[in-house]
Design a protein around this motif. Structure first.
Motif, PDB file in Angstrom:
ATOM      1  N   VAL A  51      17.190  -5.652   8.695  1.00 50.15           N
ATOM      2  CA  VAL A  51      16.796  -6.459   7.527  1.00 50.15           C
ATOM      3  C   VAL A  51      17.859  -7.515   7.226  1.00 50.15           C
ATOM      4  N   PHE A  52      19.128  -7.110   7.271  1.00 43.06           N
ATOM      5  CA  PHE A  52      20.177  -8.064   6.899  1.00 43.06           C
ATOM      6  C   PHE A  52      20.499  -9.051   8.016  1.00 43.06           C
ATOM      7  N   ARG A  53      20.140  -8.721   9.261  1.00 42.31           N
ATOM      8  CA  ARG A  53      20.220  -9.737  10.317  1.00 42.31           C
ATOM      9  C   ARG A  53      19.191 -10.832  10.054  1.00 42.31           C
ATOM     10  N   VAL A  54      18.008 -10.426   9.588  1.00 40.16           N
ATOM     11  CA  VAL A  54      16.977 -11.405   9.208  1.00 40.16           C
ATOM     12  C   VAL A  54      17.511 -12.308   8.102  1.00 40.16           C
ATOM     13  N   LEU A  55      18.061 -11.702   7.056  1.00 40.15           N
ATOM     14  CA  LEU A  55      18.512 -12.476   5.893  1.00 40.15           C
ATOM     15  C   LEU A  55      19.641 -13.442   6.244  1.00 40.15           C
ATOM     16  N   LYS A  56      20.531 -13.014   7.129  1.00 43.14           N
ATOM     17  CA  LYS A  56      21.700 -13.839   7.434  1.00 43.14           C
ATOM     18  C   LYS A  56      21.387 -15.016   8.356  1.00 43.14           C
ATOM     19  N   THR A  57      20.149 -15.080   8.880  1.00 41.94           N
ATOM     20  CA  THR A  57      19.761 -16.280   9.648  1.00 41.94           C
ATOM     21  C   THR A  57      19.501 -17.457   8.709  1.00 41.94           C
ATOM     22  N   GLY A  58      19.274 -17.154   7.412  1.00 42.91           N
ATOM     23  CA  GLY A  58      19.035 -18.227   6.446  1.00 42.91           C
ATOM     24  C   GLY A  58      17.603 -18.722   6.403  1.00 42.91           C
ATOM     25  N   PHE A  59      16.676 -18.045   7.078  1.00 46.46           N
ATOM     26  CA  PHE A  59      15.292 -18.526   7.119  1.00 46.46           C
ATOM     27  C   PHE A  59      14.408 -17.987   5.993  1.00 46.46           C
ATOM     28  N   ILE A  60      14.870 -16.957   5.257  1.00 50.05           N
ATOM     29  CA  ILE A  60      14.074 -16.479   4.121  1.00 50.05           C
ATOM     30  C   ILE A  60      14.245 -17.485   2.979  1.00 50.05           C
ATOM     31  N   PRO A  61      13.151 -18.102   2.501  1.00 54.46           N
ATOM     32  CA  PRO A  61      13.283 -19.154   1.480  1.00 54.46           C
ATOM     33  C   PRO A  61      13.791 -18.624   0.134  1.00 54.46           C
ATOM     34  N   GLN A  62      14.507 -19.507  -0.576  1.00 52.49           N
ATOM     35  CA  GLN A  62      15.021 -19.161  -1.905  1.00 52.49           C
ATOM     36  C   GLN A  62      13.966 -19.568  -2.937  1.00 52.49           C
ATOM     37  N   THR A  63      12.991 -18.687  -3.159  1.00 53.77           N
ATOM     38  CA  THR A  63      11.834 -19.055  -3.987  1.00 53.77           C
ATOM     39  C   THR A  63      12.046 -18.816  -5.476  1.00 53.77           C
ATOM     40  N   ASP A  64      13.051 -18.028  -5.835  1.00 50.44           N
ATOM     41  CA  ASP A  64      13.319 -17.748  -7.250  1.00 50.44           C
ATOM     42  C   ASP A  64      14.417 -18.699  -7.729  1.00 50.44           C
ATOM     43  N   GLU A  65      14.044 -19.632  -8.612  1.00 47.32           N
ATOM     44  CA  GLU A  65      15.014 -20.649  -9.071  1.00 47.32           C
ATOM     45  C   GLU A  65      16.135 -20.028  -9.902  1.00 47.32           C
ATOM     46  N   ASP A 127      12.454  -8.954  -4.198  1.00 48.36           N
ATOM     47  CA  ASP A 127      11.095  -9.530  -4.215  1.00 48.36           C
ATOM     48  C   ASP A 127      10.963 -10.695  -3.245  1.00 48.36           C
ATOM     49  N   GLN A 128      12.026 -11.520  -3.143  1.00 50.07           N
ATOM     50  CA  GLN A 128      11.985 -12.670  -2.230  1.00 50.07           C
ATOM     51  C   GLN A 128      11.932 -12.214  -0.771  1.00 50.07           C
ATOM     52  N   VAL A 129      12.614 -11.110  -0.486  1.00 51.21           N
ATOM     53  CA  VAL A 129      12.582 -10.544   0.870  1.00 51.21           C
ATOM     54  C   VAL A 129      11.188  -9.991   1.161  1.00 51.21           C
ATOM     55  N   ASN A 130      10.654  -9.210   0.200  1.00 52.73           N
ATOM     56  CA  ASN A 130       9.348  -8.581   0.387  1.00 52.73           C
ATOM     57  C   ASN A 130       8.218  -9.598   0.518  1.00 52.73           C
ATOM     58  N   THR A 131       8.323 -10.700  -0.213  1.00 55.14           N
ATOM     59  CA  THR A 131       7.281 -11.732  -0.177  1.00 55.14           C
ATOM     60  C   THR A 131       7.050 -12.231   1.247  1.00 55.14           C
ATOM     61  N   ILE A 132       8.113 -12.272   2.042  1.00 53.62           N
ATOM     62  CA  ILE A 132       8.009 -12.754   3.419  1.00 53.62           C
ATOM     63  C   ILE A 132       7.786 -11.619   4.406  1.00 53.62           C
ATOM     64  N   LEU A 133       8.601 -10.583   4.324  1.00 51.97           N
ATOM     65  CA  LEU A 133       8.576  -9.545   5.363  1.00 51.97           C
ATOM     66  C   LEU A 133       7.412  -8.559   5.235  1.00 51.97           C
ATOM     67  N   GLN A 134       6.965  -8.290   4.001  1.00 53.84           N
ATOM     68  CA  GLN A 134       5.887  -7.302   3.853  1.00 53.84           C
ATOM     69  C   GLN A 134       4.569  -7.764   4.484  1.00 53.84           C
ATOM     70  N   PRO A 135       4.095  -9.014   4.220  1.00 49.71           N
ATOM     71  CA  PRO A 135       2.855  -9.454   4.878  1.00 49.71           C
ATOM     72  C   PRO A 135       2.986  -9.478   6.405  1.00 49.71           C
ATOM     73  N   PHE A 136       4.180  -9.898   6.904  1.00 48.58           N
ATOM     74  CA  PHE A 136       4.400  -9.907   8.353  1.00 48.58           C
ATOM     75  C   PHE A 136       4.331  -8.488   8.910  1.00 48.58           C
ATOM     76  N   ASP A 137       4.976  -7.558   8.207  1.00 50.98           N
ATOM     77  CA  ASP A 137       4.982  -6.156   8.622  1.00 50.98           C
ATOM     78  C   ASP A 137       3.543  -5.630   8.733  1.00 50.98           C
TER      79      ASP A 137
END
Length: 235
Positions: A51-65, A127-137
């Motif tokens: 999970v944290f290898r995914v996050l550290k690539t920087g591709f998960i968008p910052q959707t929460d202002e 929530d920002q992680v789940n928004t992307i990874l859960q639908p893909f999963d």
């Protein structure tokens, strides 16, 4: 090959532009790492390291202002996950809010205002992680054929706005005078899309388990290389 690293270092020290005609593997590019780590996350039931290898690539968008998923935010989320022993998909996607409270003895303690703030932040990051990874999963778990699995990967890349991020990376490299690096961003996107197209063309309707699909995809990704031409006239 023998002098490559030496030439690059010394020419750079003397500020002499140099072009070395070498095909470099794409395997360590952040986009490739993002795809491989996302698949590893699903297959490993959302293991902490994947999970944290995914996050550290920087591709998960910052959707929460209010609580954007910045590198510092990822560090804070990682510390929480390690401290609370979160190791599975069930905990990540659970509807139950993650709690944060420091241990201050065996007497029942009321959560402090500071702890509530930390808890709010942690859940916003999650929530920002789940928004992307859960639908893909869910999509890649339910997929059976090569076509369906390749479609899940393409949908993931669209969901994170990968083309837009790569374009920004290209502009940043160009502005920094790293023209060669800038060109790599377009090449890696085109190479990944071409690889997915070829897999669909060759075996689109074939049923394949996730582990076998990953092996085939990895073999394809390992063959991808950047091809460079001299980026500017003075090279």
């Amino acid at each position: 090959d023998t002098y490559h690293a030496l030439i690059e270092t010394i020419f750079n020290d003397y500020q002499i532009p140099v072009f070395i005609d070498e095909k470099k593997s794409m395997l360590h590019h952040s986009l490739i790492e993002f795809i491989r780590s996302a698949l590893d996350t699903v297959e490993g039931n959302w293991r902490y390291d994947a999970v944290f290898r995914v996050l550290k690539t920087g591709f998960i968008p910052q959707t929460d202002e209010t609580y954007p998923l910045t590198p510092d935010a990822i560090d804070e989320l990682e510390n929480y996950v390690l401290e609370y022993g979160i190791r599975s998909r069930e905990t990540w996607v659970s509807e139950e809010e993650w709690k944060f409270q420091r241990f201050r003895g065996f007497d029942r303690q009321v959560q402090t205002d500071e702890e509530k703030k930390v808890q709010t932040r942690i859940n916003a990051y999650r929530d920002q992680v789940n928004t992307i990874l859960q639908p893909f999963d869910e999509q890649i778990r339910s997929a059976k054929t090569v076509l369906e699995r390749c479609t899940a990967i393409y949908n993931l890349l669209e969901a994170v706005g990968a083309p837009v991020r790569l374009e920004k990376m290209r502009r940043d490299y160009d502005e920094a005078g790293e023209i060669e690096k800038g060109r790599e961003q377009e090449q890696v996107w085109n190479a990944v899309i071409q690889l997915l197209d070829e897999m669909v063309e060759m075996a689109g309707e074939e049923k394949m388990s996730l582990s076998v699909f990953r092996s085939v995809l990895d073999a394809g990704l390992e063959t991808l290389k950047f091809s460079h031409v001299p980026p500017t006239l003075d090279h």
